[in-house]
Design an enzyme around this catalytic site. Structure first.
Site, PDB file in Angstrom:
ATOM      1  N   GLY C  28      -3.129  10.668  39.342  1.00  9.99           N
ATOM      2  CA  GLY C  28      -1.692  10.407  39.399  1.00  9.99           C
ATOM      3  C   GLY C  28      -0.846  11.431  38.663  1.00  9.99           C
ATOM      4  CB  CYS C 237       1.142  -3.108  69.288  1.00 12.18           C
ATOM      5  SG  CYS C 237       1.073  -1.636  70.348  1.00 12.18           S
ATOM      6  CB  CYS C 240      -3.202  -2.115  71.365  1.00  6.66           C
ATOM      7  SG  CYS C 240      -2.611  -2.228  69.664  1.00  6.66           S
ATOM      8  CB  CYS C 262       0.251   1.147  67.287  1.00  4.14           C
ATOM      9  SG  CYS C 262      -0.565  -0.440  67.299  1.00  4.14           S
ATOM     10  CB  CYS C 268      -2.152   2.336  69.718  1.00  6.64           C
ATOM     11  SG  CYS C 268      -1.254   1.268  70.835  1.00  6.64           S
TER      12      CYS C 268
END
Lengths: 252, 356, 273
Positions: C28, C237, C240, C262, C268
């Site tokens: 980080g 979606c 899909c 998506c 997808c």
């Protein structure tokens, strides 16, 4: 008597040829209010900056709780400033975040100490607004919508919310109307007594010092010319300069 | 049924083809040669070398041609090319005092040793469009040459002031520590003056011009006088480790500006003059002078002056004067951001729902 | 003339790898590095490209996405850059990739040990909006003094009733460093927590590299009583039928017609009937 919370000895600081501090010593004990008085240029604000670690003296030592403030790392000093110390500036704009709501201003020190419960932070902020006599429905308002006196009270709430052990105040009533000053002084006196805080207050206002302080330190040309219990210094001043100050012959 | 947009590859190829066509313009006209750019758009080439941080006129001219005359794009091309070059080492400090001068002027003295040498300047031209240039014509006759009044390079104006003790001495450099190299290591603040000057030397001309101008209009005024502007060729010398002595590897054209600024003095320093310094590849007085103003403004803290003006703010100036960085970040806003925008959209909807 | 493998010269790649190792060692923490000008502009992913160029080997398989999709112009351009300069195999399948360079998304498919995801980062400093000065924000990180960030979150909730940062929502890494997750939607933040893959972040213009090693804790900043709560469009979606993926909103006409599909095109396509 217990050890002093802060003790400074032999502080000397020159700005070129000007001697801002000349062998100054000062102590403050837990729960005590000490006023540093003197006219403009006497070195009282410089002393406050050195004591709070924001400026470095050429010589001398400041001990806080046994630690040498001058030898501390910046990390150590910042930790003190956001946890055990508080600083109230003369101009509230220097001490507030003007783009953050009143509640956020008060809550910042709590959050810096790891408090992350929104409801609790908000509750503390609201109760502190009440303590400094600001309507609770101003909690989400920005400080710039506040009057000068309210901004100063908000700065005090923001500083005291974590109940620090030592507060530095630099002319906290300067720049305010006389009637507003009186109300603010009453408020400071009540809060300090209630929380048992140690306060070092710099002021040129003898009346403010009389109202708030247990002890008074009188400065002139960078030197401490007299110090003692407030009533003693003001009712029976020994040094000619103090006598002038008390009789208000000098323009502050 | 919805089918997501495909064919990015084809679209990119087509766009590139169109770009090539637009760059060429009307094919009935002769193509501009890189040599023509190098010879006839000299100041554009100079600017690209400076901001592209690469002293190569031929490559800079190619970049100008390739970028269709977009000089920031050209500087970017040169920088990207520069990335691929290994670093062999640094040169010795250039001796700009020994430059073979084409131009040298001082505003602080009417006449001075070495004289005022105007050189190829726009300064005293009338800015009237010369319609004769629109028609191809003969090359102009060669300019008359004057013999220098005195042999050898003229003294520096700042040195004349220094003789009287009126010019603040520059802090001595530490020969053992190599200067920082902005092209290898990231900028960090507070920056040394050497690093600041590197940033400014390849900084955007327009940005520095605006900042320099702001100091004249009261935002960090530092009472400037042009002590000297000089432009000419300086020798570049390097010391190859295997030889151990300096060899001359060629000349580069430089513009240098030494700005002389009044300084009222402090508790420790007597009143005297201080220096703002500008140095840039090629012939570019505007950039060198603006750089010198900004350099001096950035020395405010060191000289104990009140700060607060934009040109005196080191982080602000240094982090924002690189036009390759700036143009990239500004222009990247045209890349797709629909994922972020979608989450903003949902968030605004949620906040509105919560309000009702 | 010929360019070096993956464009950068070997000394530069070594310098970047050193920065990456340091970044992995201090999760980080932003490590400054000597970013070079690349042949793509700043803001187009020069940091991510330099990181990828420094770690990519001949046997790697590279996937590049922008906004979740493999076929957006910038993703195409970067994929082509590496195919040309490093000659590596490329793929659009998340499962097949050893390195995934991304702008603004994390793939829906859970990343596996051994995979590396390289994020393109425009502004690595999470405090920059609150404290633009680099010298000061560096100090705040050194002291872990993050009260200011929490104040921002407090203000959001006080004013809007919820966190207003829908993307680039700051995270705390390994309980120590506050980090920008790059402008991924808040929806993707939870995927960063204890991810089995190595996460590398490159910011070219700002010249910083940072990292989250595998299985490291990544916690989105929040309050105990206002837990982090990312939003997803409340639809399946349209292609899909996924109800757990991040969706793009597609405006289909000019009378308010829209559909949701998506954002992760590979995910997808794998699911689509």
């Amino acid at each position: 008597m217990s050890a002093p919370l802060m003790q400074a000895t032999g502080l000397t600081l020159n700005f070129g040829r000007i001697r801002a501090l000349d062998d100054v010593g000062i102590s403050i004990w837990p729960g005590e209010v000490v006023a540093i008085v003197g006219e403009s240029g006497s070195g009282k604000s410089t002393l406050l900056r050195v004591l709070s670690g924001q400026a470095q003296a050429d010589a001398g030592q400041v001990l806080y709780d046994g630690q040498d403030v001058g030898a501390m790392t910046e990390a150590g000093r910042r930790r003190l400033l956001r946890a055990e110390w508080g600083f109230v500036h003369q101009n509230p704009r220097d001490g507030l975040r003007m783009a953050v709501s009143a509640g956020g201003n008060i809550g910042e020190r709590l959050m810096a100490q790891g408090n992350c419960h929104y409801g609790n932070i908000r509750k503390s902020a609201a109760s502190w607004l009440q303590k400094v006599e600001i309507e609770v429905d101003r909690l989400d308002d920005l400080p710039r919508t506040f009057s000068g006196g309210m901004q100063q009270r908000l700065q005090i709430a923001r500083t005291l919310v974590t109940e620090p052990r030592l507060i530095f105040m630099d002319e906290p009533t300067g720049g305010l109307d006389v009637s507003v000053q009186a109300r603010l002084l009453d408020l400071i006196r009540a809060l300090v007594a209630e929380l048992g805080l140690a306060v070092l207050i710099v002021t040129h206002d003898i009346a403010a010092a009389r109202l708030l302080a247990h002890r008074i330190v009188v400065m002139r040309h960078g030197r401490v010319v007299e110090e003692g219990l407030t009533d003693r210094v003001l009712d029976d001043p020994q040094h000619p300069y103090t006598q002038l100050l008390v009789t208000s012959v000098l323009a502050a | 049924m919805y089918v997501s947009v495909k064919g990015g590859e084809q679209a990119i190829s087509n766009a590139h083809a169109w770009l090539a066509e637009a760059r060429r313009g009307d094919a009935a006209l002769p193509e501009l040669s890189v040599e023509q750019v190098e010879q006839q758009l000299t100041l554009a080439v100079d600017r690209v070398m400076a901001e592209g941080a690469c002293a190569d006129r031929g490559l800079a001219a190619l970049a100008v041609k390739q970028s269709r005359g977009d000089l920031i794009e050209a500087a970017f091309l040169l920088r990207a090319y520069r990335t691929t070059l290994p670093r062999f080492g640094g040169s010795l400090p250039l001796d700009t005092g020994a430059m073979r001068l084409q131009r040298r002027i001082s505003a602080t003295y009417k006449d001075l040793p070495g004289g005022q040498l105007l050189g190829p300047t726009f300064d005293y031209t009338h800015r009237l469009l010369e319609f004769s240039l629109a028609a191809a014509g003969e090359a102009p006759p060669p300019a008359p040459e004057m013999e220098p009044e005195e042999p050898g390079p003229p003294p520096r104006v700042t040195a004349l002031l220094a003789q009287e003790g009126l010019m603040a001495a520059e802090p001595e450099g530490d020969d053992d520590t190599p200067p920082p190299d902005l092209t290898r290591d990231p900028l960090s603040c507070p920056a040394s003056r050497a690093l600041r000057l590197q940033v400014l030397a390849r900084g955007d001309e327009g940005f520095l011009l605006g900042l320099g101008y702001s100091t004249q209009r009261g935002y960090g005024n530092n009472h400037p006088f042009v002590g000297e502007v000089r432009m000419g060729e300086a020798s570049v010398e390097v010391v190859p480790p295997e030889l151990g002595f300096a060899i001359d590897i060629g000349d580069i054209t430089l513009t240098e500006c030494q700005m002389v600024n009044q300084f009222k003095g402090s508790l420790t320093e007597p009143p005297q003059f201080t220096r703002g310094y500008g140095l840039v590849f090629g012939h570019n007085e505007r950039k060198a002078m603006a750089m010198a103003l900004v350099d001096r403004a950035l020395r405010g803290a060191e000289l104990g002056e009140d700060g607060g003006a934009p040109a005196q703010d080191e982080e602000f100036v240094l982090y924002h004067c690189d036009n390759v960085e700036a143009t990239g970040f500004v222009e990247h806003l045209k890349l797709p951001h629909h994922v972020d925008f979608q989450s903003e959209l949902e968030n605004v909807r949620a906040m509105r729902a919560a309000q009702q | 003339m010929t360019y070096s493998y993956a464009f950068l010269d070997e000394a530069t790649k070594r310098m970047i790898r050193r920065a990456i190792l340091k970044a992995v060692a201090i999760p980080g923490h932003q490590v400054p590095f000597g970013a070079r000008e690349m042949p793509l502009p700043y803001g187009w992913g020069t940091g991510g490209i330099q990181v990828t160029a420094s770690i990519i080997g001949r046997s790697d398989v590279l996937k590049v996405i922008d906004q979740g999709a493999d076929d957006t112009t910038n993703a195409v351009s970067i994929r082509r850059f590496f195919a040309r300069t490093a000659g590596v195999a490329t793929t659009t399948h998340t499962a097949e990739a050893s390195i995934i360079q991304t702008r603004h998304r994390i793939p829906e498919r859970v990343l596996q040990p051994g995979q590396i995801i390289v994020y393109q980062v425009p502004m690595p400093e999470p405090l920059s909006r609150l404290e633009p000065r680099v010298v000061e924000s560096t100090k705040l990180h050194a002291l872990a003094d993050y009260g200011l960030m929490q104040v921002r979150l407090y203000e959001d909730i006080a004013r809007h009733g919820r966190s207003a940062s829908a993307y680039n929502h700051p995270v705390m890494v390994n309980g120590r460093y506050l980090m920008s997750p790059s402008p991924i939607p808040a929806f993707d933040n939870p995927k960063m927590d204890r991810m089995p893959a190595l996460q590398l972040f490159g910011a070219g213009r700002e010249k910083r590299i940072y990292a989250v090693p595998p299985y490291t804790s990544v916690k989105s900043l929040d309050f105990e009583d206002h837990p982090f709560d990312p939003i997803r469009a409340p639809h399946p979606c349209a292609i899909c039928g996924a109800t757990d993926s991040y969706l793009d909103e597609i405006v289909t006409d000019d009378v308010g017609g829209r559909m949701f599909v998506c954002s992760d095109t590979d995910h997808c396509e794998e699911r689509a009937p």
